[in-house]
Design a protein around this motif. Structure first.
Motif, mmCIF file in Angstrom:
data_model
loop_
_atom_site.group_PDB
_atom_site.id
_atom_site.type_symbol
_atom_site.label_atom_id
_atom_site.label_comp_id
_atom_site.label_asym_id
_atom_site.label_seq_id
_atom_site.Cartn_x
_atom_site.Cartn_y
_atom_site.Cartn_z
ATOM 1 N N ALA A 316 1.085 4.949 -16.844
ATOM 2 C CA ALA A 316 2.038 4.268 -17.715
ATOM 3 C C ALA A 316 1.377 3.872 -19.033
ATOM 4 O O ALA A 316 1.932 4.081 -20.114
ATOM 5 C CB ALA A 316 2.608 3.044 -17.014
ATOM 6 N N ILE A 317 0.153 3.334 -18.933
ATOM 7 C CA ILE A 317 -0.565 2.968 -20.159
ATOM 8 C C ILE A 317 -0.817 4.215 -20.996
ATOM 9 O O ILE A 317 -0.686 4.201 -22.212
ATOM 10 C CB ILE A 317 -1.897 2.264 -19.817
ATOM 11 N N GLY A 320 1.760 5.191 -23.299
ATOM 12 C CA GLY A 320 2.063 4.199 -24.327
ATOM 13 C C GLY A 320 3.011 3.106 -23.889
ATOM 14 O O GLY A 320 3.792 2.595 -24.682
ATOM 15 N N ALA A 321 2.970 2.732 -22.599
ATOM 16 C CA ALA A 321 3.757 1.582 -22.170
ATOM 17 C C ALA A 321 2.992 0.313 -22.515
ATOM 18 O O ALA A 321 1.771 0.275 -22.402
ATOM 19 C CB ALA A 321 4.024 1.654 -20.674
ATOM 20 N N SER A 322 3.715 -0.715 -22.957
ATOM 21 C CA SER A 322 3.051 -1.987 -23.245
ATOM 22 C C SER A 322 2.759 -2.678 -21.918
ATOM 23 O O SER A 322 3.361 -2.344 -20.895
ATOM 24 C CB SER A 322 3.960 -2.859 -24.098
ATOM 25 N N PRO A 323 1.841 -3.635 -21.913
ATOM 26 C CA PRO A 323 1.486 -4.278 -20.644
ATOM 27 C C PRO A 323 2.703 -4.806 -19.884
ATOM 28 O O PRO A 323 2.794 -4.677 -18.663
ATOM 29 C CB PRO A 323 0.588 -5.436 -21.085
ATOM 30 N N GLN A 325 5.755 -3.641 -20.060
ATOM 31 C CA GLN A 325 6.515 -2.499 -19.531
ATOM 32 C C GLN A 325 5.843 -1.925 -18.293
ATOM 33 O O GLN A 325 6.518 -1.511 -17.355
ATOM 34 C CB GLN A 325 6.674 -1.423 -20.599
ATOM 35 N N HIS A 329 8.302 -1.837 -15.293
ATOM 36 C CA HIS A 329 8.781 -0.514 -14.885
ATOM 37 C C HIS A 329 8.083 0.027 -13.653
ATOM 38 O O HIS A 329 8.654 0.819 -12.921
ATOM 39 C CB HIS A 329 8.582 0.503 -16.017
ATOM 40 N N VAL B 120 -0.861 0.315 -28.141
ATOM 41 C CA VAL B 120 0.294 1.023 -27.581
ATOM 42 C C VAL B 120 0.681 2.199 -28.482
ATOM 43 O O VAL B 120 0.908 3.321 -28.019
ATOM 44 C CB VAL B 120 1.481 0.050 -27.393
ATOM 45 N N PHE B 136 4.785 9.396 -11.680
ATOM 46 C CA PHE B 136 5.446 8.172 -11.242
ATOM 47 C C PHE B 136 6.288 8.492 -10.014
ATOM 48 O O PHE B 136 6.778 9.616 -9.877
ATOM 49 C CB PHE B 136 6.382 7.644 -12.342
ATOM 50 N N LEU B 150 10.645 5.254 -23.727
ATOM 51 C CA LEU B 150 9.877 4.074 -24.134
ATOM 52 C C LEU B 150 9.835 3.950 -25.642
ATOM 53 O O LEU B 150 10.028 2.881 -26.212
ATOM 54 C CB LEU B 150 8.433 4.202 -23.652
ATOM 55 N N HIS B 151 9.547 5.090 -26.284
ATOM 56 C CA HIS B 151 9.324 5.051 -27.725
ATOM 57 C C HIS B 151 10.593 5.325 -28.507
ATOM 58 O O HIS B 151 10.547 5.443 -29.733
ATOM 59 C CB HIS B 151 8.235 6.065 -28.097
#
Lengths: 428, 291
Positions: A316-317, A320-323, A325, A329, B120, B136, B150-151
């Motif tokens: 996830a990181i 580009g997921a933020s902490p 998220q 998620h 990020v 996932f 996300l983006h």
């Protein structure tokens, strides 16, 4: 050379036999332990059920009731004050006198009136209010018998012989007459599920305590689950590792081992004496149980979060997921089954908790069924404690029945936990 | 928390690198990496990079450039710091509390560790594929669509569908999964999972893709597919790949960097590294004397 090999083989054979014996023994110990545990459970359940199943039935007596306006002192059924003052127990007495015409003398008459529960008048009042046309009419009704009669009637024909207790000879005769004419029988005990507590065992019900437990648990889960999960997420995902977080961690673990009565004292001092939350209500009970349940939920939630594979976090990181998220998620959905299990275990613990609730006044004798979070109430385990403490013989079976209700609650909750976990569990 | 020390580094090549070294170096680590660590117009450049885990230093004074659309392979024995170095490039090491990176790392001239650089946003530009396939526990579609969602890269469902299809096509997976996009990504085989992870990484159109031993958990056939894919991807992306397999490095990369116990010993054209290594340590490693 071959001799040497042969003796070695023999040695190994011997040691093998020894090892297998040890293994068998070890397995036997395990089987015995489980058998012992199962035996205890079976004994416990059979004892409780054998003592308690009769509480779901109640002795009823059939009488011909005349709603005599003169005896009642009621002329207009629409007048609530008249009805409230009406002598409904009087018409029960009259009906009993009519049934057993031979009874004479004050003492014998008082004995006779004791056949029927003091609560019968209320049943008649409710009937009359619902059907005003019954005034001055006669109908045949089944009325709840007094608890002594109930205990006596249920024990007739049992192996240990009839339990006489306070049942006089006269009453025994009357019961015998009623049995002969088929005017006494065991019927399903609705009162047990619709009434609150009572000093009269035949009128006492579990509903007040069950509703109290329900409201208390609602408060507990609404507070402890979000707070516990939030604390676990912060500590596990965001908090820096330093002396302060170490201190917090140690203290949370210690709190889980604090005797529950201490939480009751804390609740008494803080919620009642300082914040003036009313005593004996589900709100304050829920607050105290929240304090008690939080460590359990935090510890199990942290374990569930720790069990989420780091590779999922990395993935996830990596995109580009933020902490936040990453947590919302991925970590939270994957940890949810474990968190829920912890929460349900905490709730089951809270459901069975008595000691802290004694400190905040939930041990009071409360007749009304609570209708909200600020109505005085008691809870199931406290009700069991109160009934077990009561002298009337009929409360013995009530106590067992209340334990059965509590166990049913627990089984339902645990089943719910298993179902939820199965539904939410995702494989990876 | 990453402490950071900006050093004033002359971007010109350090003097030692200009000299042609005819004789083989001794086994001590060279002051500066031998070979050609720096290129003319780099996509990313690293200067004087040191990485520490607490007290322990994992990377010593690394200077290297990654050129545009270049595939650079990082090889070396286990524990030599190549993965650590790779994870420093897109600040994945930020999540490790005790990790500290010093020196200057830039992407298109922008300082990666500058205060105004958002990690990020950086990771959206520098994607990553991991050693173990880690899809996932969602559907194949959602795995690929996760990044774009996300983006906010797609405003309509059709756009998202298109991104998912192109990414899966580029990752060479589209024909295999197009009929079961709604099935869990975890149900695919190991090689397919890894290609799914690559599709997920390229779905957000990063500029650089970092691959940390992407084939170490795969069988030779799946490995061959991924290697083909890397060659294909290098047309559009800059790729840094860590690998344990020297054959793989030789097959897929343009340049190869040899790490040894935290030191970048030698960087050169892949062919040169494997045919005429300049440093004794590199030679020892590629000829199989250790590692």
């Amino acid at each position: 050379m071959t001799d040497l090999n042969q003796s070695r083989t023999e040695q190994i054979q011997r040691s093998l036999a020894k090892r297998y014996r040890a293994e068998k023994r070890f397995r036997l110990y395990g089987t015995m332990a489980i058998a012992f545990g199962l035996l205890c459970v079976v004994l416990l359940f059979s004892d409780i059920i054998s003592k308690g199943y009769r509480a779901f039935q109640q002795t009823y007596v059939q009488l011909e009731i005349t709603y005599d306006a003169n005896v009642l002192g009621v002329t207009d059924v629409g007048d609530s004050q008249q009805v409230a003052l009406g002598d409904f127990q009087g018409i029960v007495k009259k009906a009993l006198k009519a049934r057993f015409t031979e009874v004479a003398g004050r003492k014998a008459k008082r004995d006779l009136y004791g056949l029927i529960s003091n609560g019968a008048g209320y049943t008649l009042r409710d009937r009359l209010v619902a059907n005003p046309e019954l005034l001055n009419q006669t109908e045949t009704l089944w009325l709840v018998a007094d608890d002594d009669i109930d205990t006596y009637y249920k024990s007739i024909g049992s192996k240990a012989g009839a339990f006489i207790g306070r049942t006089s000879e006269g009453r025994q005769n009357w019961v015998a007459q009623l049995v002969e004419s088929g005017d006494i029988e065991l019927r399903f005990n609705r009162n047990f599920f619709t009434h609150g507590d009572s000093r009269e065992p035949e009128l006492a019900g579990i509903r007040g305590a069950a509703m109290g437990s329900l409201f208390t648990l609602v408060v507990t889960i609404m507070l402890s689950f979000p707070i516990g999960v939030a604390a676990a997420i912060y500590l596990e995902e965001f908090a820096p590792r330093n002396r302060w977080t170490d201190l917090i961690e140690v203290n949370i673990n210690n709190l889980a081992a604090v005797p529950s009565i201490i939480f009751g004292l804390l609740g008494l001092a803080i919620f009642i004496n300082f914040f003036h939350v009313p005593r004996s209500v589900p709100l304050v009970g829920g607050l105290v149980l929240t304090l008690m349940t939080l460590p359990t939920i935090i510890i199990s939630s942290r374990a569930a979060i720790k069990a989420v594979p780091p590779s999922i976090r990395d993935a996830a990181i990596g995109v580009g997921a933020s902490p936040m998220q990453v947590v919302l998620h991925h970590v939270l959905p994957l940890a949810m089954p474990g968190m829920l299990t912890g929460a349900i275990i905490g709730m089951a613990q809270a459901l069975g908790e008595t000691a802290p609730l004694l400190m905040i006044g939930m041990v009071a004798f409360i007749v009304d069924v609570p209708g909200g979070f600020t109505d005085p109430s008691t809870v199931l385990p406290v009700q069991i404690f109160l009934w077990a403490d009561s002298p009337e013989r009929a409360f013995v079976e009530k106590t067992s029945a209340a334990i059965m209700v509590l166990l049913t609650f627990l089984i339902v909750m645990n089943t719910l936990a298993v179902v939820l976990r199965k539904r939410l569990e995702r494989r990876w | 928390m990453v402490n950071r020390m900006v050093m004033n580094v002359a971007i010109d090549m350090p003097a030692g690198l200009m000299e042609t070294e005819n004789e083989k170096n001794t086994s001590v680590y060279p002051e500066v990496s031998v070979g050609v660590p720096l290129v003319a117009s780099p996509k990313m450049s690293m200067r004087n990079v040191d990485v520490f885990y607490g007290e322990k230093q994992a990377i010593y004074n690394v200077n290297v450039d990654i050129g545009q659309n270049e595939v650079i392979a990082m090889i070396g024995p286990s524990g030599c710091g190549k993965s650590t170095f790779l994870r420093s490039i897109n600040r994945m090491n930020d999540t490790v509390d005790s990790c500290k990176v010093t020196g200057q790392l830039t992407l298109d001239g922008e300082d990666i560790y500058a205060a105004k650089m958002d990690p990020v946003a950086l990771r959206a530009r520098v994607g990553m594929v991991f050693q173990k396939p880690n899809p996932f526990p969602k559907t194949i579609y959602d795995n690929v669509a996760y990044g774009p969602r996300l983006h906010g890269l797609a405003s309509r469902r059709a756009e998202l569908d298109e991104i998912v299809e192109t990414s899966l096509t580029r990752a060479g997976l589209w024909t295999e999964v197009k009929d079961r996009l709604d099935q869990p990504g975890t149900g695919l085989s190991g090689g397919q999972q890894q290609r799914l992870c690559i599709a997920r990484a390229i779905a957000i159109s990063p500029e650089v893709i970092l691959m940390d031993e992407p084939c170490s958990a795969l069988d030779p056939i799946a490995t061959a597919k991924i290697e083909e894919l890397i060659a294909e991807l290098s047309k559009n992306y800059t790729i840094a790949i860590v690998t344990h397999s020297m054959q793989q490095a030789a097959r897929v990369s343009h340049r190869t960097a040899y790490f040894h116990l935290g030191h970048l010993v030698e960087v050169n054209e892949t062919e040169k590294v494997f045919t005429a290594p300049e440093h004794q340590l590199t030679e020892a490693y590629i000829t199989g004397r250790f590692g």
